[in-house]
Scaffold this motif. Structure first.
Motif, PDB file in Angstrom:
ATOM      1  N   THR A  41       0.835  -1.203   0.000  1.00 16.92           N
ATOM      2  CA  THR A  41       0.000   0.000   0.000  1.00 16.92           C
ATOM      3  C   THR A  41       0.871   1.256   0.000  1.00 16.92           C
ATOM      4  O   THR A  41       2.067   1.192   0.298  1.00 16.92           O
ATOM      5  CB  THR A  41      -0.912   0.042   1.242  1.00 16.92           C
ATOM      6  OG1 THR A  41      -0.087   0.156   2.407  1.00 16.92           O
ATOM      7  CG2 THR A  41      -1.780  -1.203   1.338  1.00 16.92           C
ATOM      8  N   ALA A  42       0.249   2.373  -0.301  1.00 18.03           N
ATOM      9  CA  ALA A  42       0.948   3.661  -0.258  1.00 18.03           C
ATOM     10  C   ALA A  42       1.429   3.945   1.162  1.00 18.03           C
ATOM     11  O   ALA A  42       2.490   4.548   1.355  1.00 18.03           O
ATOM     12  CB  ALA A  42       0.030   4.775  -0.751  1.00 18.03           C
ATOM     13  N   ASN A  43       0.677   3.484   2.147  1.00 18.07           N
ATOM     14  CA  ASN A  43       1.078   3.663   3.539  1.00 18.07           C
ATOM     15  C   ASN A  43       2.377   2.908   3.835  1.00 18.07           C
ATOM     16  O   ASN A  43       3.224   3.389   4.587  1.00 18.07           O
ATOM     17  CB  ASN A  43      -0.043   3.206   4.479  1.00 18.07           C
ATOM     18  CG  ASN A  43       0.224   3.609   5.900  1.00 18.07           C
ATOM     19  OD1 ASN A  43       0.686   4.715   6.160  1.00 18.07           O
ATOM     20  ND2 ASN A  43      -0.069   2.711   6.821  1.00 18.07           N
ATOM     21  N   ASP A  44       2.552   1.717   3.238  1.00 17.94           N
ATOM     22  CA  ASP A  44       3.802   0.961   3.406  1.00 17.94           C
ATOM     23  C   ASP A  44       4.985   1.765   2.870  1.00 17.94           C
ATOM     24  O   ASP A  44       6.050   1.821   3.485  1.00 17.94           O
ATOM     25  CB  ASP A  44       3.740  -0.380   2.668  1.00 17.94           C
ATOM     26  CG  ASP A  44       2.704  -1.329   3.236  1.00 17.94           C
ATOM     27  OD1 ASP A  44       2.374  -1.210   4.437  1.00 17.94           O
ATOM     28  OD2 ASP A  44       2.222  -2.188   2.471  1.00 17.94           O
ATOM     29  N   VAL A  45       4.792   2.373   1.711  1.00 21.60           N
ATOM     30  CA  VAL A  45       5.849   3.171   1.086  1.00 21.60           C
ATOM     31  C   VAL A  45       6.158   4.391   1.951  1.00 21.60           C
ATOM     32  O   VAL A  45       7.330   4.692   2.218  1.00 21.60           O
ATOM     33  CB  VAL A  45       5.446   3.606  -0.343  1.00 21.60           C
ATOM     34  CG1 VAL A  45       6.458   4.564  -0.932  1.00 21.60           C
ATOM     35  CG2 VAL A  45       5.269   2.380  -1.236  1.00 21.60           C
ATOM     36  N   ALA A  46       5.128   5.079   2.407  1.00 18.59           N
ATOM     37  CA  ALA A  46       5.329   6.272   3.233  1.00 18.59           C
ATOM     38  C   ALA A  46       6.027   5.926   4.546  1.00 18.59           C
ATOM     39  O   ALA A  46       6.906   6.654   5.006  1.00 18.59           O
ATOM     40  CB  ALA A  46       3.993   6.951   3.506  1.00 18.59           C
ATOM     41  N   THR A  47       5.648   4.802   5.136  1.00 19.79           N
ATOM     42  CA  THR A  47       6.255   4.379   6.398  1.00 19.79           C
ATOM     43  C   THR A  47       7.729   4.064   6.220  1.00 19.79           C
ATOM     44  O   THR A  47       8.569   4.481   7.032  1.00 19.79           O
ATOM     45  CB  THR A  47       5.507   3.154   6.957  1.00 19.79           C
ATOM     46  OG1 THR A  47       4.139   3.498   7.131  1.00 19.79           O
ATOM     47  CG2 THR A  47       6.092   2.705   8.274  1.00 19.79           C
ATOM     48  N   LEU A  48       8.070   3.341   5.157  1.00 15.85           N
ATOM     49  CA  LEU A  48       9.475   3.021   4.910  1.00 15.85           C
ATOM     50  C   LEU A  48      10.271   4.286   4.599  1.00 15.85           C
ATOM     51  O   LEU A  48      11.391   4.452   5.093  1.00 15.85           O
ATOM     52  CB  LEU A  48       9.613   2.021   3.760  1.00 15.85           C
ATOM     53  CG  LEU A  48      11.045   1.598   3.421  1.00 15.85           C
ATOM     54  CD1 LEU A  48      11.702   0.908   4.630  1.00 15.85           C
ATOM     55  CD2 LEU A  48      11.064   0.685   2.221  1.00 15.85           C
ATOM     56  N   ALA A  49       9.701   5.193   3.816  1.00 13.68           N
ATOM     57  CA  ALA A  49      10.386   6.447   3.486  1.00 13.68           C
ATOM     58  C   ALA A  49      10.659   7.266   4.746  1.00 13.68           C
ATOM     59  O   ALA A  49      11.728   7.857   4.896  1.00 13.68           O
ATOM     60  CB  ALA A  49       9.570   7.269   2.492  1.00 13.68           C
ATOM     61  N   PHE A  50       9.704   7.261   5.674  1.00 13.85           N
ATOM     62  CA  PHE A  50       9.921   7.995   6.922  1.00 13.85           C
ATOM     63  C   PHE A  50      10.975   7.302   7.778  1.00 13.85           C
ATOM     64  O   PHE A  50      11.890   7.939   8.298  1.00 13.85           O
ATOM     65  CB  PHE A  50       8.619   8.135   7.713  1.00 13.85           C
ATOM     66  CG  PHE A  50       8.832   8.797   9.038  1.00 13.85           C
ATOM     67  CD1 PHE A  50       9.087  10.156   9.103  1.00 13.85           C
ATOM     68  CD2 PHE A  50       8.818   8.069  10.207  1.00 13.85           C
ATOM     69  CE1 PHE A  50       9.314  10.778  10.323  1.00 13.85           C
ATOM     70  CE2 PHE A  50       9.039   8.680  11.428  1.00 13.85           C
ATOM     71  CZ  PHE A  50       9.288  10.030  11.484  1.00 13.85           C
ATOM     72  N   GLY A  51      10.852   6.001   7.918  1.00 14.67           N
ATOM     73  CA  GLY A  51      11.789   5.267   8.761  1.00 14.67           C
ATOM     74  C   GLY A  51      13.210   5.285   8.248  1.00 14.67           C
ATOM     75  O   GLY A  51      14.167   5.389   9.022  1.00 14.67           O
ATOM     76  N   ARG A  52      13.370   5.206   6.955  1.00 18.04           N
ATOM     77  CA  ARG A  52      14.703   5.138   6.372  1.00 18.04           C
ATOM     78  C   ARG A  52      15.309   6.511   6.105  1.00 18.04           C
ATOM     79  O   ARG A  52      16.507   6.708   6.305  1.00 18.04           O
ATOM     80  CB  ARG A  52      14.635   4.345   5.061  1.00 18.04           C
ATOM     81  CG  ARG A  52      15.993   4.023   4.483  1.00 18.04           C
ATOM     82  CD  ARG A  52      15.885   3.232   3.205  1.00 18.04           C
ATOM     83  NE  ARG A  52      15.496   1.859   3.487  1.00 18.04           N
ATOM     84  CZ  ARG A  52      15.175   0.967   2.559  1.00 18.04           C
ATOM     85  NH1 ARG A  52      15.171   1.319   1.296  1.00 18.04           N
ATOM     86  NH2 ARG A  52      14.846  -0.252   2.889  1.00 18.04           N
ATOM     87  N   TYR A  53      14.499   7.448   5.629  1.00 18.81           N
ATOM     88  CA  TYR A  53      15.040   8.733   5.167  1.00 18.81           C
ATOM     89  C   TYR A  53      14.462   9.958   5.882  1.00 18.81           C
ATOM     90  O   TYR A  53      14.780  11.081   5.513  1.00 18.81           O
ATOM     91  CB  TYR A  53      14.770   8.903   3.674  1.00 18.81           C
ATOM     92  CG  TYR A  53      15.296   7.784   2.813  1.00 18.81           C
ATOM     93  CD1 TYR A  53      16.661   7.539   2.699  1.00 18.81           C
ATOM     94  CD2 TYR A  53      14.424   6.966   2.104  1.00 18.81           C
ATOM     95  CE1 TYR A  53      17.137   6.513   1.907  1.00 18.81           C
ATOM     96  CE2 TYR A  53      14.897   5.934   1.303  1.00 18.81           C
ATOM     97  CZ  TYR A  53      16.250   5.714   1.212  1.00 18.81           C
ATOM     98  OH  TYR A  53      16.724   4.707   0.424  1.00 18.81           O
ATOM     99  N   SER A  54      13.572   9.766   6.828  1.00 15.90           N
ATOM    100  CA  SER A  54      12.891  10.869   7.528  1.00 15.90           C
ATOM    101  C   SER A  54      12.098  11.754   6.565  1.00 15.90           C
ATOM    102  O   SER A  54      11.972  12.957   6.771  1.00 15.90           O
ATOM    103  CB  SER A  54      13.882  11.730   8.315  1.00 15.90           C
ATOM    104  OG  SER A  54      14.500  10.969   9.315  1.00 15.90           O
TER     105      SER A  54
END
Length: 98
Positions: A41-54
């Motif tokens: 999901t888009a939420n999965d992508v957003a979560t990983l982007a936040f966790g990895r790159y802030s």
């Protein structure tokens, strides 16, 4: 001049990082026997982007990057919600708030 170059560099870096986050989610789903790429999901992508790159992408932005990653990896995007599937924002009446 330097500010424009810095802004361009930052935009390219953000694009690269968001696309990498989306591609990583799709790749991981391809390798996981219990999960399919269409379940990302888009939420999965957003979560990983936040966790990895802030980074804090909008849901729309994360959805666009997910669609691009799915297509790049040879998957269909027919299951993704289209903009018409999202609730419309009611139009503001002319003269309201004056």
């Amino acid at each position: 001049m330097l500010k424009k170059l810095r802004d361009t560099r930052n935009e390219k870096q953000r694009h690269r990082r968001l696309l990498n986050a989306a591609l990583d989610q799709v790749r991981q789903a391809e390798m996981d026997l219990r999960r399919e790429p269409k379940q990302v999901t888009a939420n999965d992508v957003a979560t990983l982007a936040f966790g990895r790159y802030s980074l804090r992408p909008t849901e729309s932005e994360a959805s666009d990057y997910l669609a691009a990653a799915l297509i790049m990896r040879g998957h269909s995007i027919a299951h993704l919600p289209t903009p018409t599937d999202t609730p419309a924002i009611p139009a503001q009446r002319e003269g309201a708030g004056q």
